[in-house]
Motif scaffolding. Structure first.
Motif, PDB file in Angstrom:
ATOM      1  N   ALA A 193       7.518   6.374   0.414  1.00  0.00           N
ATOM      2  CA  ALA A 193       8.431   5.228   0.541  1.00  0.00           C
ATOM      3  C   ALA A 193       7.700   3.981   1.007  1.00  0.00           C
ATOM      4  CB  ALA A 193       9.558   5.567   1.518  1.00  0.00           C
ATOM      5  N   ALA A 194       6.658   4.141   1.833  1.00  0.00           N
ATOM      6  CA  ALA A 194       5.955   2.995   2.412  1.00  0.00           C
ATOM      7  C   ALA A 194       5.110   2.245   1.389  1.00  0.00           C
ATOM      8  CB  ALA A 194       5.073   3.462   3.571  1.00  0.00           C
ATOM      9  N   LEU A 195       4.527   2.964   0.452  1.00  0.00           N
ATOM     10  CA  LEU A 195       3.626   2.313  -0.504  1.00  0.00           C
ATOM     11  C   LEU A 195       4.330   1.240  -1.332  1.00  0.00           C
ATOM     12  CD1 LEU A 195       1.504   5.409  -1.596  1.00  0.00           C
ATOM     13  CD2 LEU A 195       0.736   3.468  -0.218  1.00  0.00           C
ATOM     14  N   PRO A 196       5.458   1.534  -2.004  1.00  0.00           N
ATOM     15  CA  PRO A 196       6.112   0.465  -2.776  1.00  0.00           C
ATOM     16  C   PRO A 196       6.665  -0.652  -1.890  1.00  0.00           C
ATOM     17  CG  PRO A 196       7.450   2.462  -2.775  1.00  0.00           C
ATOM     18  CD  PRO A 196       6.122   2.833  -2.208  1.00  0.00           C
ATOM     19  N   ALA A 197       7.126  -0.302  -0.680  1.00  0.00           N
ATOM     20  CA  ALA A 197       7.638  -1.337   0.224  1.00  0.00           C
ATOM     21  C   ALA A 197       6.526  -2.295   0.634  1.00  0.00           C
ATOM     22  CB  ALA A 197       8.270  -0.694   1.457  1.00  0.00           C
ATOM     23  N   ALA A 198       5.365  -1.754   0.944  1.00  0.00           N
ATOM     24  CA  ALA A 198       4.239  -2.600   1.339  1.00  0.00           C
ATOM     25  C   ALA A 198       3.758  -3.448   0.166  1.00  0.00           C
ATOM     26  CB  ALA A 198       3.092  -1.735   1.867  1.00  0.00           C
ATOM     27  N   ARG A 199       3.761  -2.882  -1.026  1.00  0.00           N
ATOM     28  CA  ARG A 199       3.337  -3.661  -2.197  1.00  0.00           C
ATOM     29  C   ARG A 199       4.295  -4.823  -2.461  1.00  0.00           C
ATOM     30  NH1 ARG A 199      -0.974  -1.402  -4.791  1.00  0.00           N
ATOM     31  NH2 ARG A 199      -1.126   0.896  -4.889  1.00  0.00           N
ATOM     32  N   ARG A 200       5.603  -4.575  -2.275  1.00  0.00           N
ATOM     33  CA  ARG A 200       6.583  -5.637  -2.534  1.00  0.00           C
ATOM     34  C   ARG A 200       6.360  -6.816  -1.585  1.00  0.00           C
ATOM     35  NH1 ARG A 200      10.916  -2.967  -1.565  1.00  0.00           N
ATOM     36  NH2 ARG A 200      11.376  -3.811   0.493  1.00  0.00           N
ATOM     37  N   VAL A 201       6.164  -6.525  -0.305  1.00  0.00           N
ATOM     38  CA  VAL A 201       5.937  -7.605   0.652  1.00  0.00           C
ATOM     39  C   VAL A 201       4.596  -8.284   0.371  1.00  0.00           C
ATOM     40  CG1 VAL A 201       5.585  -8.160   3.079  1.00  0.00           C
ATOM     41  CG2 VAL A 201       7.362  -6.536   2.417  1.00  0.00           C
ATOM     42  N   ALA A 202       3.576  -7.503   0.031  1.00  0.00           N
ATOM     43  CA  ALA A 202       2.247  -8.067  -0.196  1.00  0.00           C
ATOM     44  C   ALA A 202       2.227  -9.014  -1.390  1.00  0.00           C
ATOM     45  CB  ALA A 202       1.233  -6.938  -0.411  1.00  0.00           C
ATOM     46  N   ILE A 203       2.903  -8.649  -2.465  1.00  0.00           N
ATOM     47  CA  ILE A 203       2.891  -9.522  -3.643  1.00  0.00           C
ATOM     48  C   ILE A 203       3.675 -10.794  -3.375  1.00  0.00           C
ATOM     49  CG2 ILE A 203       4.916  -8.574  -4.811  1.00  0.00           C
ATOM     50  CD1 ILE A 203       1.591  -9.516  -6.487  1.00  0.00           C
ATOM     51  N   ALA A 204       4.766 -10.684  -2.596  1.00  0.00           N
ATOM     52  CA  ALA A 204       5.555 -11.870  -2.272  1.00  0.00           C
ATOM     53  C   ALA A 204       4.828 -12.769  -1.286  1.00  0.00           C
ATOM     54  CB  ALA A 204       6.913 -11.454  -1.696  1.00  0.00           C
ATOM     55  N   ALA A 205       4.095 -12.149  -0.353  1.00  0.00           N
ATOM     56  CA  ALA A 205       3.453 -12.924   0.702  1.00  0.00           C
ATOM     57  C   ALA A 205       2.112 -13.505   0.268  1.00  0.00           C
ATOM     58  CB  ALA A 205       3.255 -12.053   1.950  1.00  0.00           C
ATOM     59  N   PHE A 206       1.333 -12.719  -0.487  1.00  0.00           N
ATOM     60  CA  PHE A 206      -0.042 -13.117  -0.761  1.00  0.00           C
ATOM     61  C   PHE A 206      -0.394 -13.191  -2.245  1.00  0.00           C
ATOM     62  CE2 PHE A 206       0.071 -10.095   2.920  1.00  0.00           C
ATOM     63  CZ  PHE A 206       0.133 -11.064   3.905  1.00  0.00           C
ATOM     64  N   GLY A 207       0.555 -12.779  -3.113  1.00  0.00           N
ATOM     65  CA  GLY A 207       0.244 -12.763  -4.536  1.00  0.00           C
ATOM     66  C   GLY A 207      -0.725 -11.664  -4.903  1.00  0.00           C
ATOM     67  N   ASP A 208      -0.885 -10.658  -4.043  1.00  0.00           N
ATOM     68  CA  ASP A 208      -1.844  -9.574  -4.254  1.00  0.00           C
ATOM     69  C   ASP A 208      -1.268  -8.318  -3.610  1.00  0.00           C
ATOM     70  OD1 ASP A 208      -3.933  -7.777  -4.263  1.00  0.00           O
ATOM     71  OD2 ASP A 208      -5.425  -9.154  -3.444  1.00  0.00           O
ATOM     72  N   ASP A 209      -1.009  -7.284  -4.424  1.00  0.00           N
ATOM     73  CA  ASP A 209      -0.370  -6.082  -3.877  1.00  0.00           C
ATOM     74  C   ASP A 209      -1.361  -4.952  -3.601  1.00  0.00           C
ATOM     75  OD1 ASP A 209      -0.987  -5.190  -6.392  1.00  0.00           O
ATOM     76  OD2 ASP A 209       1.044  -4.548  -6.909  1.00  0.00           O
ATOM     77  N   THR A 210      -2.656  -5.280  -3.507  1.00  0.00           N
ATOM     78  CA  THR A 210      -3.648  -4.265  -3.177  1.00  0.00           C
ATOM     79  C   THR A 210      -3.410  -3.740  -1.764  1.00  0.00           C
ATOM     80  OG1 THR A 210      -5.253  -5.398  -4.577  1.00  0.00           O
ATOM     81  CG2 THR A 210      -6.104  -3.759  -3.023  1.00  0.00           C
ATOM     82  N   LEU A 211      -3.469  -2.420  -1.608  1.00  0.00           N
ATOM     83  CA  LEU A 211      -3.217  -1.794  -0.312  1.00  0.00           C
ATOM     84  C   LEU A 211      -4.427  -0.984   0.147  1.00  0.00           C
ATOM     85  CD1 LEU A 211       0.370  -0.331  -0.921  1.00  0.00           C
ATOM     86  CD2 LEU A 211      -0.223  -2.548   0.099  1.00  0.00           C
TER      87      LEU A 211
END
Length: 669
Positions: A193-211
């Motif tokens: 559950a954490a992986l897609p949630a973190a990617r969503r915030v990362a792409i919105a915040a930084f334009g990069d969903d690398t984790l």
């Protein structure tokens, strides 16, 4: 002749003649003060929301750079460069946040022939990517936390690799910082559950969903080291700062030095920080962050490097006597460091508290409104970095931090006592703040002992809302009576014809629901009324907001119903103005109490609105939609066949706390 010589000498040592400050609020004010001390002409930039802000008034010149949204003003490199060219600025100081770690902006400054007061582009690019930074410092012998840092892995591969590392794990966006998007996973289900949630915030915040994934160190201490480096290969550290008091990965209180480290560990961690800086040919002021095990304080692990000035830099300045902004400017101008490692000593103790416009009693939701009264504390060892003024409107456009209150003492005990007294004397009327929470935190026995870790705040009891005592209600009532009489006199009427509820010899009842209408009023040292008719008071016992009588009665009735468990509002409402960033269910889905339905971003934080009853959800908003405070975003239609759980929690409404706030982009840390 002597005056001419003095001017020539000042020019020869002054790093620049004209510097533009590409920021706002307290950090812009703080940078401008050093510019003025050095005789450098300061240039402010401002959005429409900040036209009358203190940093604009303090600067020698100012330039409008766009409307209130940061993306159209403070985060637009082209507008900042144009303002610098227009005013003839030789250099740009980015402060922290906004464009301070933007490699593209630093490159644009270089191309425009303007000095970027910060490190080189290569250092920004390497340290701006957590995966790349970790690999880079590992090669230089700096210890790092075990984990997975492979940008080629998708969620399934990351999940498999994470299980091999072992739980618990911390999921982190590779780009950005400040805890934005971080998720904790204690087992495989939580990781999925954490992986897609973190990617969503990362792409919105930084334009990069690398984790990346890291082993979560239980009861960790967050300790960071301040470094300075010049163009001549000189690198020094100025000791460490303890930043373990955090709420959802956001720092709340910081201090220098750390009460944990001994002299030998301080030297080793300082050397590791210098090694990390040298590995990227660093220039200027930077901070290397480490996790230190509370159980094994002689072990430390590199987390990341912040390639800019930190919010908490004042505590280092107070214990070292070094003006970090001045050092940034001198290094940027090509001057060598004027100090060696042996010249730097830590004297005394300093502690900083961040004052936020937020309501701890409502889940730390940000607060907006007119700042009726702002008064900074003073006293021995007290420093305040602020960028606000009375009459200013606190909006949802920017980070909710209002000011930083810092105290210095001969030792930690004196610094703690001075900080508590300073917070008690800090006056903020018109918006809710965390001042009371900060004082409760400082009084915690573990904090007093220096027994800190990053989970301490999360383990504290949830802040409770306390009703104003009778003496405060009486003071508010007396103030309203006096104001009514003044208004009546101004209108030419007799006081007894225009004012209600007053009588000779004693104050009127403190609104309709006063516990004791004859209570002696408190003696506030600041008092004001907001646009809703509520009276705000600053007293020796704290800050209080006393609503107008008609609103207070309905509020108390609502709270009484909640306490009896008889109120479960099916309408899900926005806690404050913001933008819908995610709809987490489909229209017509069945939900249970506590299920997240909609995510709303406001004041750079993402808030999840949760269901208060079981039933079928009917959505009223879509992703990207702007919502106002109390606007209905969904409705849950209760069904008898749904869960029989009787909700006893506070419903998701404007008066209730929502599920935890999750950090998204911020110009702070």
């Amino acid at each position: 002749m002597g005056t001419v010589d003095a001017v020539d000498e000042a020019r020869s040592t002054r790093p620049f003649d004209r510097v533009l400050v590409a920021n706002r609020g307290e950090i812009a004010v703080r940078v401008i003060r050093t510019l003025r001390r050095l005789g450098i002409r300061s240039i402010a930039v401002f959005s429409d929301a900040d036209a009358e802000a203190p940093h604009v008034r303090l600067a020698d010149e100012s330039v409008r750079i766009g409307p209130a949204p940061a993306a159209e003003s403070y985060l637009d490199p082209a507008r900042i460069i144009a303002a610098a060219r227009e005013t003839g600025a030789e250099a740009i100081h980015p402060g922290y946040g906004f464009l301070s770690e933007h490699a593209g902006f630093a490159e644009a400054c270089r191309d425009a022939g303007i000095v970027f007061v910060g490190p080189g582009v290569d250092a920004l690019e390497v340290m701006g990517d957590k995966i790349r930074a970790k690999r880079h410092v590992e090669a230089s012998g700096v210890p790092t936390v075990p984990g997975i840092a492979d940008p080629s892995l998708d969620d399934a591969a990351l999940a498999a690799a994470g299980e091999a590392v072992g739980f618990p794990l911390l999921v982190k966006p590779s780009a950005g910082g400040g805890g934005k998007g971080m998720q904790i996973a204690r087992d495989a289900r939580e990781l999925a559950a954490a992986l897609p949630a973190a990617r969503r915030v990362a792409i919105a915040a930084f334009g990069d969903d690398t984790l990346l994934l890291e082993r979560l160190i239980e009861r960790p201490r967050h300790i960071e080291v301040q470094v300075l480096a010049d163009d001549f290969g000189n690198v020094v550290h100025l000791g460490e700062r303890e930043c373990s008091l955090q709420r959802r990965h956001q720092k709340v209180i910081e201090e220098a030095p750390s009460p944990l480290l001994d002299t030998e560990t301080r030297a080793r961690i300082g050397q590791a920080a210098c090694d990390a800086a040298r590995s990227v040919d660093y220039r200027g002021a930077g901070t290397v962050e480490f996790l230190v095990s509370d159980a094994a304080p002689d072990e430390f692990f590199f987390i990341e490097m912040n390639t800019r000035l930190q919010v908490e830099h004042p505590v280092t300045e107070l214990v070292t006597g070094v003006d970090l902004v001045e050092q940034q400017l001198r290094v940027a101008a090509g001057q060598p460091l004027a100090m060696k490692q042996s010249d730097i000593a830590l004297t005394g103790h300093a502690i900083e508290a961040r004052v936020y416009a937020e309501s701890p009693e409502r889940g730390f939701l940000p607060s907006i409104g007119e700042l009726l009264v702002w008064r900074a504390p003073s006293g021995d060892g007290v420093r305040v970095d602020g960028g606000i003024r009375s009459g200013q409107r606190i909006t949802a456009d920017y980070d909710p931090m209002l000011a930083k209150v810092i105290a210095y003492g001969a030792d930690r005990s004196e610094a703690l006592a001075r900080l508590d007294a300073a917070l008690a004397d800090t006056v903020v009327l018109g918006v809710e703040t965390n001042l009371g929470f900060l004082r409760r935190l400082l009084a915690d026995p573990a904090v007093q002992r220096g027994d800190l870790d990053t989970g301490l705040i999360d383990r504290m009891p949830e802040p409770e809302s306390h009703a104003a005592p009778p003496e405060v209600l009486a003071a508010a009532a007396a103030f309203r009576t006096a104001a009514a009489i003044d208004d009546a006199r101004a209108a030419g009427a007799h006081a007894w014809q225009a004012a209600r509820g007053w009588r000779l010899g004693r104050p009127m009842a403190a609104d309709a629901d006063a516990a004791d209408p004859l209570a002696a009023p408190a003696v506030p040292d600041a008092i004001s009324t907001d646009a809703d008719g509520a009276v705000w008071l600053h007293t020796p016992n704290g800050i209080w907001r006393v609503p107008a009588a008609d609103r207070r009665g309905s509020l108390d009735a609502r709270l009484a119903m909640i306490e009896r468990g008889g109120l479960a509002d099916p309408e899900l409402r926005a806690p404050m103005p913001g933008t819908v960033t995610a709809v987490l269910v489909a229209d017509g889905d069945a939900v249970e109490p506590g299920d997240a339905v909609v995510a709303i971003e406001a004041m750079k934080m993402e808030h999840r609105v949760t269901a208060s009853v079981a039933g079928i959800v009917r959505l009223a908003v879509a992703v990207g939609e702007q919502v106002s405070r109390d606007q209905s975003v969904a409705r849950v239609e209760p069904q008898l066949a749904a869960s029989a759980v009787v909700p006893t929690s506070v419903p998701a409404s404007s008066d209730a706390p929502h599920e935890g706030a999750h950090s998204t982009p911020s110009h702070q840390e």
